[in-house]
Motif scaffolding. Structure first.
Motif, PDB file in Angstrom:
ATOM      1  N   LEU A   7       0.612  56.113 -87.141  1.00 27.97           N
ATOM      2  CA  LEU A   7       1.978  56.544 -86.863  1.00 27.97           C
ATOM      3  C   LEU A   7       2.764  55.409 -86.213  1.00 27.97           C
ATOM      4  O   LEU A   7       3.864  55.066 -86.637  1.00 27.97           O
ATOM      5  N   TRP A   8       2.192  54.804 -85.177  1.00 26.54           N
ATOM      6  CA  TRP A   8       2.909  53.767 -84.450  1.00 26.54           C
ATOM      7  C   TRP A   8       3.078  52.502 -85.279  1.00 26.54           C
ATOM      8  O   TRP A   8       4.079  51.793 -85.130  1.00 26.54           O
ATOM      9  N   ASP A   9       2.130  52.190 -86.167  1.00 27.73           N
ATOM     10  CA  ASP A   9       2.318  51.050 -87.066  1.00 27.73           C
ATOM     11  C   ASP A   9       3.542  51.272 -87.943  1.00 27.73           C
ATOM     12  O   ASP A   9       4.359  50.363 -88.140  1.00 27.73           O
ATOM     13  N   ASN A  10       3.667  52.479 -88.454  1.00 33.14           N
ATOM     14  CA  ASN A  10       4.829  52.805 -89.284  1.00 33.14           C
ATOM     15  C   ASN A  10       6.127  52.768 -88.486  1.00 33.14           C
ATOM     16  O   ASN A  10       7.158  52.319 -88.985  1.00 33.14           O
ATOM     17  N   ILE A  11       6.091  53.236 -87.249  1.00 31.15           N
ATOM     18  CA  ILE A  11       7.278  53.199 -86.392  1.00 31.15           C
ATOM     19  C   ILE A  11       7.689  51.745 -86.153  1.00 31.15           C
ATOM     20  O   ILE A  11       8.882  51.406 -86.212  1.00 31.15           O
ATOM     21  N   GLU A  12       6.733  50.868 -85.898  1.00 30.26           N
ATOM     22  CA  GLU A  12       7.053  49.464 -85.666  1.00 30.26           C
ATOM     23  C   GLU A  12       7.680  48.822 -86.907  1.00 30.26           C
ATOM     24  O   GLU A  12       8.645  48.064 -86.790  1.00 30.26           O
ATOM     25  N   ILE A  13       7.157  49.131 -88.074  1.00 33.80           N
ATOM     26  CA  ILE A  13       7.723  48.598 -89.322  1.00 33.80           C
ATOM     27  C   ILE A  13       9.137  49.113 -89.511  1.00 33.80           C
ATOM     28  O   ILE A  13      10.068  48.345 -89.801  1.00 33.80           O
ATOM     29  N   LEU A  14       9.317  50.409 -89.361  1.00 33.42           N
ATOM     30  CA  LEU A  14      10.638  51.008 -89.525  1.00 33.42           C
ATOM     31  C   LEU A  14      11.612  50.475 -88.480  1.00 33.42           C
ATOM     32  O   LEU A  14      12.787  50.224 -88.782  1.00 33.42           O
ATOM     33  N   SER A  15      11.143  50.270 -87.265  1.00 36.34           N
ATOM     34  CA  SER A  15      11.982  49.733 -86.204  1.00 36.34           C
ATOM     35  C   SER A  15      12.501  48.348 -86.571  1.00 36.34           C
ATOM     36  O   SER A  15      13.679  48.036 -86.355  1.00 36.34           O
ATOM     37  N   THR A  16      11.642  47.524 -87.125  1.00 37.41           N
ATOM     38  CA  THR A  16      12.047  46.177 -87.529  1.00 37.41           C
ATOM     39  C   THR A  16      13.156  46.241 -88.572  1.00 37.41           C
ATOM     40  O   THR A  16      14.162  45.526 -88.466  1.00 37.41           O
ATOM     41  N   VAL A  17      13.000  47.122 -89.549  1.00 43.00           N
ATOM     42  CA  VAL A  17      14.007  47.280 -90.595  1.00 43.00           C
ATOM     43  C   VAL A  17      15.316  47.800 -90.018  1.00 43.00           C
ATOM     44  O   VAL A  17      16.397  47.267 -90.304  1.00 43.00           O
ATOM     45  N   CYS A  18      15.234  48.833 -89.198  1.00 43.07           N
ATOM     46  CA  CYS A  18      16.440  49.445 -88.629  1.00 43.07           C
ATOM     47  C   CYS A  18      17.150  48.503 -87.664  1.00 43.07           C
ATOM     48  O   CYS A  18      18.386  48.428 -87.666  1.00 43.07           O
ATOM     49  N   GLN A  19      16.392  47.798 -86.849  1.00 40.17           N
ATOM     50  CA  GLN A  19      17.020  46.878 -85.910  1.00 40.17           C
ATOM     51  C   GLN A  19      17.674  45.707 -86.644  1.00 40.17           C
ATOM     52  O   GLN A  19      18.715  45.217 -86.206  1.00 40.17           O
ATOM     53  N   ALA A  20      17.109  45.288 -87.751  1.00 40.14           N
ATOM     54  CA  ALA A  20      17.735  44.226 -88.547  1.00 40.14           C
ATOM     55  C   ALA A  20      19.068  44.719 -89.111  1.00 40.14           C
ATOM     56  O   ALA A  20      20.059  43.982 -89.125  1.00 40.14           O
ATOM     57  N   ALA A  21      19.098  45.978 -89.540  1.00 39.35           N
ATOM     58  CA  ALA A  21      20.342  46.546 -90.065  1.00 39.35           C
ATOM     59  C   ALA A  21      21.401  46.653 -88.980  1.00 39.35           C
ATOM     60  O   ALA A  21      22.597  46.538 -89.252  1.00 39.35           O
ATOM     61  N   GLY A  22      20.975  46.856 -87.741  1.00 40.43           N
ATOM     62  CA  GLY A  22      21.912  46.980 -86.629  1.00 40.43           C
ATOM     63  C   GLY A  22      22.027  45.720 -85.794  1.00 40.43           C
ATOM     64  O   GLY A  22      22.499  45.768 -84.656  1.00 40.43           O
ATOM     65  N   ALA A  23      21.629  44.586 -86.356  1.00 43.02           N
ATOM     66  CA  ALA A  23      21.609  43.328 -85.602  1.00 43.02           C
ATOM     67  C   ALA A  23      22.997  42.916 -85.102  1.00 43.02           C
ATOM     68  O   ALA A  23      23.106  42.171 -84.125  1.00 43.02           O
ATOM     69  N   HIS A  24      24.031  43.412 -85.740  1.00 43.61           N
ATOM     70  CA  HIS A  24      25.396  43.063 -85.329  1.00 43.61           C
ATOM     71  C   HIS A  24      25.845  43.842 -84.088  1.00 43.61           C
ATOM     72  O   HIS A  24      26.907  43.567 -83.543  1.00 43.61           O
ATOM     73  N   LEU A  25      25.039  44.789 -83.648  1.00 49.85           N
ATOM     74  CA  LEU A  25      25.385  45.612 -82.483  1.00 49.85           C
ATOM     75  C   LEU A  25      24.682  45.108 -81.234  1.00 49.85           C
ATOM     76  O   LEU A  25      23.551  44.618 -81.311  1.00 49.85           O
ATOM     77  N   PRO A  26      25.311  45.277 -80.084  1.00 51.96           N
ATOM     78  CA  PRO A  26      24.612  44.955 -78.826  1.00 51.96           C
ATOM     79  C   PRO A  26      23.373  45.839 -78.677  1.00 51.96           C
ATOM     80  O   PRO A  26      23.361  46.997 -79.126  1.00 51.96           O
ATOM     81  N   ASP A  27      22.356  45.317 -78.026  1.00 56.21           N
ATOM     82  CA  ASP A  27      21.083  46.016 -77.876  1.00 56.21           C
ATOM     83  C   ASP A  27      21.252  47.391 -77.237  1.00 56.21           C
ATOM     84  O   ASP A  27      20.665  48.375 -77.709  1.00 56.21           O
ATOM     85  N   GLU A  28      22.029  47.495 -76.185  1.00 56.77           N
ATOM     86  CA  GLU A  28      22.216  48.779 -75.499  1.00 56.77           C
ATOM     87  C   GLU A  28      22.914  49.794 -76.396  1.00 56.77           C
ATOM     88  O   GLU A  28      22.620  50.988 -76.346  1.00 56.77           O
ATOM     89  N   GLU A  29      23.837  49.330 -77.220  1.00 62.37           N
ATOM     90  CA  GLU A  29      24.519  50.245 -78.138  1.00 62.37           C
ATOM     91  C   GLU A  29      23.559  50.746 -79.211  1.00 62.37           C
ATOM     92  O   GLU A  29      23.569  51.930 -79.567  1.00 62.37           O
ATOM     93  N   LEU A  30      22.711  49.862 -79.698  1.00 66.01           N
ATOM     94  CA  LEU A  30      21.723  50.262 -80.703  1.00 66.01           C
ATOM     95  C   LEU A  30      20.766  51.311 -80.134  1.00 66.01           C
ATOM     96  O   LEU A  30      20.444  52.303 -80.799  1.00 66.01           O
ATOM     97  N   LYS A  31      20.348  51.136 -78.894  1.00 65.65           N
ATOM     98  CA  LYS A  31      19.478  52.124 -78.238  1.00 65.65           C
ATOM     99  C   LYS A  31      20.195  53.468 -78.126  1.00 65.65           C
ATOM    100  O   LYS A  31      19.625  54.516 -78.447  1.00 65.65           O
ATOM    101  N   ALA A  32      21.448  53.431 -77.685  1.00 66.92           N
ATOM    102  CA  ALA A  32      22.208  54.674 -77.513  1.00 66.92           C
ATOM    103  C   ALA A  32      22.408  55.383 -78.842  1.00 66.92           C
ATOM    104  O   ALA A  32      22.278  56.613 -78.934  1.00 66.92           O
TER     105      ALA A  32
END
Length: 109
Positions: free
Chosen positions: A4-29
């Motif tokens: 489960l966590w391996d998949n979450i880490e992979i998905l997180s990498t993809v999603c965070q790359a898509a939101g790379a233009h956003l500040p980190d705190e905004e992406l978390k929110a």
């Protein structure tokens, strides 16, 4: 095999790359907001299942479960965004603490 966590880490990498233009705190929110959105979709599907909506949508328990899993995935992603290195351990600690009464009740029977 992926956990489960391996998949979450992979998905997180993809999603965070898509939101790379956003500040980190905004992406978390925004990810925490996604948890509420997915939970709301599960509630909407439940209302549809019980004929409590004004739309003509037919819903099933399978759809409710699908949306609940979406909420779980969104929550785990949010935890990973907050603390990529410690999310697994934090989850395990919280799960252990929050399920204590259930373990105690099971042991007593």
């Amino acid at each position: 095999m992926d956990t489960l966590w391996d998949n979450i880490e992979i998905l997180s990498t993809v999603c965070q790359a898509a939101g790379a233009h956003l500040p980190d705190e905004e992406l978390k929110a925004l990810q925490i907001g996604k948890v509420a959105e997915e939970a709301g979709e599960a509630m909407h599907a439940l209302h549809g299942l019980k004929d409590l909506t004004t739309c003509d949508d037919d819903h099933t328990w399978s759809e409710v479960q699908n949306d609940l899993v979406g909420a779980v995935i969104a929550a785990l992603l949010a935890m990973h965004y907050i603390d990529p290195m410690g999310a697994r351990a934090t989850f395990d600690d919280i799960l252990h603490r929050r399920t204590r009464r259930g373990r105690e009740a099971a042991a007593a029977t």
